[in-house]
Design a protein around this motif. Structure first.
Motif, mmCIF file in Angstrom:
data_model
loop_
_atom_site.group_PDB
_atom_site.id
_atom_site.type_symbol
_atom_site.label_atom_id
_atom_site.label_comp_id
_atom_site.label_asym_id
_atom_site.label_seq_id
_atom_site.Cartn_x
_atom_site.Cartn_y
_atom_site.Cartn_z
ATOM 1 N N ALA A 25 -23.512 -20.706 -58.498
ATOM 2 C CA ALA A 25 -23.148 -21.478 -57.315
ATOM 3 C C ALA A 25 -21.654 -21.753 -57.272
ATOM 4 O O ALA A 25 -21.041 -22.064 -58.298
ATOM 5 C CB ALA A 25 -23.920 -22.794 -57.285
ATOM 6 N N ILE A 26 -21.086 -21.646 -56.080
ATOM 7 C CA ILE A 26 -19.710 -22.047 -55.813
ATOM 8 C C ILE A 26 -19.763 -23.375 -55.069
ATOM 9 O O ILE A 26 -20.435 -23.487 -54.038
ATOM 10 C CB ILE A 26 -18.976 -20.999 -54.964
ATOM 11 C CG1 ILE A 26 -18.905 -19.667 -55.703
ATOM 12 C CG2 ILE A 26 -17.578 -21.486 -54.588
ATOM 13 C CD1 ILE A 26 -18.424 -18.521 -54.835
ATOM 14 N N LEU A 27 -19.099 -24.371 -55.583
ATOM 15 C CA LEU A 27 -19.082 -25.694 -54.969
ATOM 16 C C LEU A 27 -17.685 -26.016 -54.453
ATOM 17 O O LEU A 27 -16.718 -26.027 -55.215
ATOM 18 C CB LEU A 27 -19.512 -26.761 -55.987
ATOM 19 C CG LEU A 27 -19.330 -28.226 -55.566
ATOM 20 C CD1 LEU A 27 -20.235 -28.565 -54.383
ATOM 21 C CD2 LEU A 27 -19.606 -29.161 -56.740
ATOM 22 N N PHE A 28 -17.582 -26.245 -53.150
ATOM 23 C CA PHE A 28 -16.362 -26.767 -52.534
ATOM 24 C C PHE A 28 -16.635 -28.198 -52.076
ATOM 25 O O PHE A 28 -17.694 -28.478 -51.485
ATOM 26 C CB PHE A 28 -15.976 -25.951 -51.295
ATOM 27 C CG PHE A 28 -14.995 -24.843 -51.546
ATOM 28 C CD1 PHE A 28 -13.646 -25.118 -51.737
ATOM 29 C CD2 PHE A 28 -15.410 -23.524 -51.568
ATOM 30 C CE1 PHE A 28 -12.737 -24.087 -51.947
ATOM 31 C CE2 PHE A 28 -14.522 -22.481 -51.786
ATOM 32 C CZ PHE A 28 -13.179 -22.772 -51.972
ATOM 33 N N MET A 29 -15.699 -29.113 -52.323
ATOM 34 C CA MET A 29 -15.795 -30.472 -51.784
ATOM 35 C C MET A 29 -14.424 -30.872 -51.251
ATOM 36 O O MET A 29 -13.397 -30.468 -51.781
ATOM 37 C CB MET A 29 -16.270 -31.463 -52.854
ATOM 38 C CG MET A 29 -17.634 -31.149 -53.420
ATOM 39 S SD MET A 29 -18.336 -32.435 -54.492
ATOM 40 C CE MET A 29 -18.932 -33.611 -53.263
ATOM 41 N N ALA A 81 -15.408 -25.586 -57.786
ATOM 42 C CA ALA A 81 -16.019 -25.416 -59.106
ATOM 43 C C ALA A 81 -17.104 -24.353 -59.040
ATOM 44 O O ALA A 81 -17.661 -24.068 -57.975
ATOM 45 C CB ALA A 81 -16.613 -26.743 -59.593
ATOM 46 N N LEU A 82 -17.391 -23.750 -60.191
ATOM 47 C CA LEU A 82 -18.478 -22.784 -60.346
ATOM 48 C C LEU A 82 -19.521 -23.416 -61.246
ATOM 49 O O LEU A 82 -19.185 -23.996 -62.283
ATOM 50 C CB LEU A 82 -17.954 -21.488 -60.963
ATOM 51 C CG LEU A 82 -16.729 -20.856 -60.309
ATOM 52 C CD1 LEU A 82 -16.339 -19.582 -61.046
ATOM 53 C CD2 LEU A 82 -16.980 -20.572 -58.838
ATOM 54 N N LEU A 83 -20.811 -23.270 -60.871
ATOM 55 C CA LEU A 83 -21.882 -23.965 -61.581
ATOM 56 C C LEU A 83 -23.140 -23.115 -61.651
ATOM 57 O O LEU A 83 -23.355 -22.230 -60.822
ATOM 58 C CB LEU A 83 -22.230 -25.273 -60.859
ATOM 59 C CG LEU A 83 -21.190 -26.377 -60.899
ATOM 60 C CD1 LEU A 83 -21.064 -27.034 -59.530
ATOM 61 C CD2 LEU A 83 -21.563 -27.414 -61.946
ATOM 62 N N PRO A 84 -24.020 -23.408 -62.622
ATOM 63 C CA PRO A 84 -25.361 -22.824 -62.574
ATOM 64 C C PRO A 84 -26.075 -23.307 -61.314
ATOM 65 O O PRO A 84 -25.885 -24.456 -60.887
ATOM 66 C CB PRO A 84 -26.036 -23.390 -63.836
ATOM 67 C CG PRO A 84 -24.908 -23.809 -64.725
ATOM 68 C CD PRO A 84 -23.807 -24.246 -63.817
#
Length: 304
Positions: A25-29, A81-84
């Motif tokens: 998963a790619i997370l943008f905030m 961020a990159l996440l599981p």
């Protein structure tokens, strides 16, 4: 990306096809209307700057130590961020709480929006970043109207699955969620833990896909349905879903009508398009992608 797609306990592999679920998963905030806050409250510029600086310093601890991710960028109110996959939604909720907690010290109520894009470990990274950023700007911020999140799954075959919700929403009967109760991100995460293939106390994969098919004709924008197209509301659709549920998994579980209606109300609420007053996308009513999306998140948790 291969390491992020690997579940705990799986051996490292250079081939994404060897992974049980080869997605990460790619997370943008991004903080909402920060320029407006700074210009309208010049006397609080120092407090606002300190609040977002405190948040930025907290991001690596949260993402990398609590959720096994990797921070690409954390500057002020911006996060990449990159996440599981199975930890991305929880991480976004945790970061939102940290942001709002930091903002309290500024005396200015501030909110933050997020996009989560789940992509294959072999997908081109630059294109995935660009897609995740568009989701944040076009759907979470402009479409829903900020203080919201959007999740999209891009599999290597088929159309993307997308769901967007405000962090805190309303039931289809108009009741607002309690501020201290679970928001939509938490509820989606809970639902993904209630998926089963044959029997159990939650929702079968087969039923989720059949329910999505039932809702799909009613999910098209009004201009596509036309004046003669189908109309609907919760009072009409929830009984249809409840009857379908009782034909399948509900019968196996010996669920009664009232309980079936309660469960289908929860799923229908999840599928509703729910913009805020400032949201610019007003021609949608439902987003049936929410149901197969929950199934995908369940698979990320290890459900077979």
């Amino acid at each position: 990306t291969h390491d992020l797609a690997r579940r705990p306990g799986e051996k490292a592999s250079s081939d994404a096809e060897d992974l049980a679920l080869p997605y990460y998963a790619i997370l943008f905030m991004d903080g909402d209307s920060m320029g407006k806050h700074l210009s309208s409250k010049p006397e609080r510029t120092g407090q606002i700057s300190k609040a977002i600086s405190d948040f930025s310093r907290a991001v690596p601890q949260i993402v990398e130590r609590e959720y096994h991710g990797r921070v690409v960028y954390a500057g002020g109110d911006d996060v990449l961020a990159l996440l599981p996959v199975d930890e991305a939604l929880d991480c976004a909720v945790r970061l939102r709480r940290a942001f709002e907690g930091s903002s309290k010290s500024s005396g200015v109520p501030m909110t933050i929006s997020a996009s989560i894009l789940c992509v294959h470990a072999k997908s081109p990274l630059q294109a995935a970043f660009a897609a995740a950023h568009r989701l944040l700007d076009d759907i979470a911020k402009e479409g829903i109207g900020r203080d919201a999140f959007v999740i999209q799954v891009r599999k290597r075959g088929g159309s993307p699955l997308t769901i967007a919700k405000p962090w805190e929403g309303k039931s289809c009967h108009g009741a607002a969620e309690r501020n201290d109760g679970p928001g939509w991100a938490e509820r989606i995460d809970e639902l993904s833990g209630q998926i089963f293939d044959s029997d159990g106390e939650g929702y079968s994969s087969k039923f989720l896909y059949s329910a999505a098919e039932l809702l799909e004709p009613f999910a098209r924008p009004a201009k596509e349905r036309g004046s003669e197209g189908p109309s609907f509301d919760a009072a009409n659709m929830i009984p249809v879903l409840a009857a379908e549920y009782l034909r399948g998994p509900g019968a196996l579980l010996q669920i009664d009508w009232d309980e079936s209606v309660r469960r289908m109300t929860e799923l229908y609420d999840l599928c509703r398009w729910e913009p805020r007053e400032s949201g610019k996308i007003r021609d949608r009513a439902l987003q049936p992608d929410a149901l197969p999306m929950v199934r995908f998140l369940a698979e990320a948790k290890g459900v077979k």
